[in-house]
Design a protein around this motif. Structure first.
Motif, short mmCIF file in Angstrom:
data_model
loop_
_atom_site.label_atom_id
_atom_site.label_comp_id
_atom_site.label_asym_id
_atom_site.label_seq_id
_atom_site.Cartn_x
_atom_site.Cartn_y
_atom_site.Cartn_z
N TRP A 165 0.83 -1.21 0.00
CA TRP A 165 0.00 0.00 0.00
C TRP A 165 0.87 1.26 0.00
O TRP A 165 0.61 2.20 -0.77
N THR A 168 2.44 1.81 -3.43
CA THR A 168 1.46 2.34 -4.38
C THR A 168 1.15 3.79 -4.09
O THR A 168 1.06 4.63 -5.00
N LEU A 169 0.99 4.13 -2.80
CA LEU A 169 0.68 5.51 -2.41
C LEU A 169 1.78 6.47 -2.85
O LEU A 169 1.49 7.54 -3.41
N LYS A 171 3.92 6.21 -5.27
CA LYS A 171 3.91 6.39 -6.72
C LYS A 171 2.73 7.24 -7.17
O LYS A 171 2.86 8.06 -8.09
N GLU A 172 1.60 7.07 -6.51
CA GLU A 172 0.43 7.89 -6.86
C GLU A 172 0.66 9.36 -6.52
O GLU A 172 0.28 10.25 -7.29
N LEU A 173 1.26 9.62 -5.37
CA LEU A 173 1.54 11.00 -4.98
C LEU A 173 2.48 11.66 -5.99
O LEU A 173 2.27 12.82 -6.39
N ALA A 175 2.86 10.76 -9.14
CA ALA A 175 2.15 10.87 -10.41
C ALA A 175 1.22 12.08 -10.43
O ALA A 175 0.92 12.62 -11.50
N GLU A 176 0.79 12.53 -9.25
CA GLU A 176 -0.04 13.73 -9.14
C GLU A 176 0.78 15.01 -9.23
O GLU A 176 0.23 16.11 -9.16
#
Length: 312
Positions: A165, A168-169, A171-173, A175-176
């Protein structure tokens, strides 16, 4: 963006951080690596204003963190998972932070759900496990929807699902478009999570690079060689400075020479080679090679360094 310029910190006569300069850019996960005593925690504390630099500067989006009108919107951080009021519930802990920047309970509920603590939001934080404390700390770092995030050892205490988790978090941050700086001792995690690496040793910058560039630069990979002339080729390669090991007849694991150099030597001496496969080094191997001369703090030195920080 997070920037350090000639950042230096003394605790008495002990140099914790020494003329350190680097930049953490938005849109990527930057891993911050170094052995115990390397100066990572002190550097992070200077970035968020908890320690004052002896000299040099640390800025977040162009200003010192404390100079921002709404600092939590600029940078959210997790430096110590258990640094919270243990008698407060998770919800009240986050609400106190949210209200300093004008956020409502809706944002609190949003981050509680994001980190998987929605079901225990009304439990006192002092009863949380280490992993739950980590999740609450991450929620606090994200409460103001910041442009930059610093997380120090965020996977401590998390189970495998929690580690995935976090990966993934992060990488998402990134990507934003956020700036993400994460400190970790887990090389396996950094290898699959980080886009960029800042590595320090004894307070100094050792590398500011990508994982692939670091591995290629340090050059600690192995070459697998299959040959019917195992004994002869082994002796030849050792004479040319290689280190050779073998798990079975006709199979050589060679360190210290490139595949091209091995092929040239085998051809020159007319030794048949049936396989010649470079083995990509791991991040851990490259890191250990890079920091070999920068991790020699003995137990006594580390203790003295800690005492100097406490005294300061």
């Amino acid at each position: 963006m997070i920037e350090a310029q000639a950042l230096t910190k003394y605790f008495g006569d002990t140099v914790a951080v020494d003329e350190l300069s680097f930049a953490v850019r938005p849109g990527q996960v930057t891993g911050f690596l170094g052995s115990n005593g390397a100066g990572k925690s002190t550097t992070l504390r200077m970035i968020v204003g908890l320690d004052r630099p002896t000299s040099g500067t640390a800025t977040v989006n162009g200003r010192r963190y404390a100079d921002h009108a709404a600092p939590l919107r600029e940078l959210g951080s997790l430096l110590e998972a258990k640094s919270l009021h243990k008698r407060r519930t998770a919800r009240s802990h986050l609400l106190a932070l949210a209200q300093t920047h004008g956020f409502s309970t809706g944002r609190v509920d949003e981050v509680l759900d994001l980190v998987g603590l929605g079901a225990v939001a009304d439990r006192r934080a002092g009863s949380f496990s280490l992993g739950m404390g980590q999740r609450l700390g991450i929620a606090a770092a994200l409460i103001a929807d910041p442009a930059a995030v610093i997380l120090d050892e965020p996977v401590n205490g998390l189970d495998p699902d929690g580690v995935l988790w976090i990966r993934t978090l992060l990488k998402e941050l990134a990507a934003e478009g956020r700036t993400v700086l994460v400190s970790s001792h887990l090389m396996s995690e950094m290898a699959v999570t980080a886009d960029h690496l800042v590595i320090i040793g004894r307070g100094r910058l050792l590398a500011d690079t990508t994982v692939a560039e670091l591995i290629a630069r340090v050059g600690v990979g192995q070459v697998l060689v299959r040959t019917p002339a195992g004994t002869e080729l082994r002796e030849l390669l050792v004479r040319h400075g290689a280190t050779v090991s073998s798990d079975e007849a006709g199979l050589l694991i060679v360190n210290g020479l490139t595949a091209a150099a091995i092929a040239d030597l085998a051809l020159e001496h007319r030794y048949a080679v049936h396989e010649l496969t470079p083995q990509r080094a791991s991040l851990e191997q490259a890191y250990m090679e890079l920091t070999r001369t920068a991790v020699e703090y003995t137990a006594d030195e580390t203790a003295q360094r800690g005492q100097a920080e406490v005294a300061a």
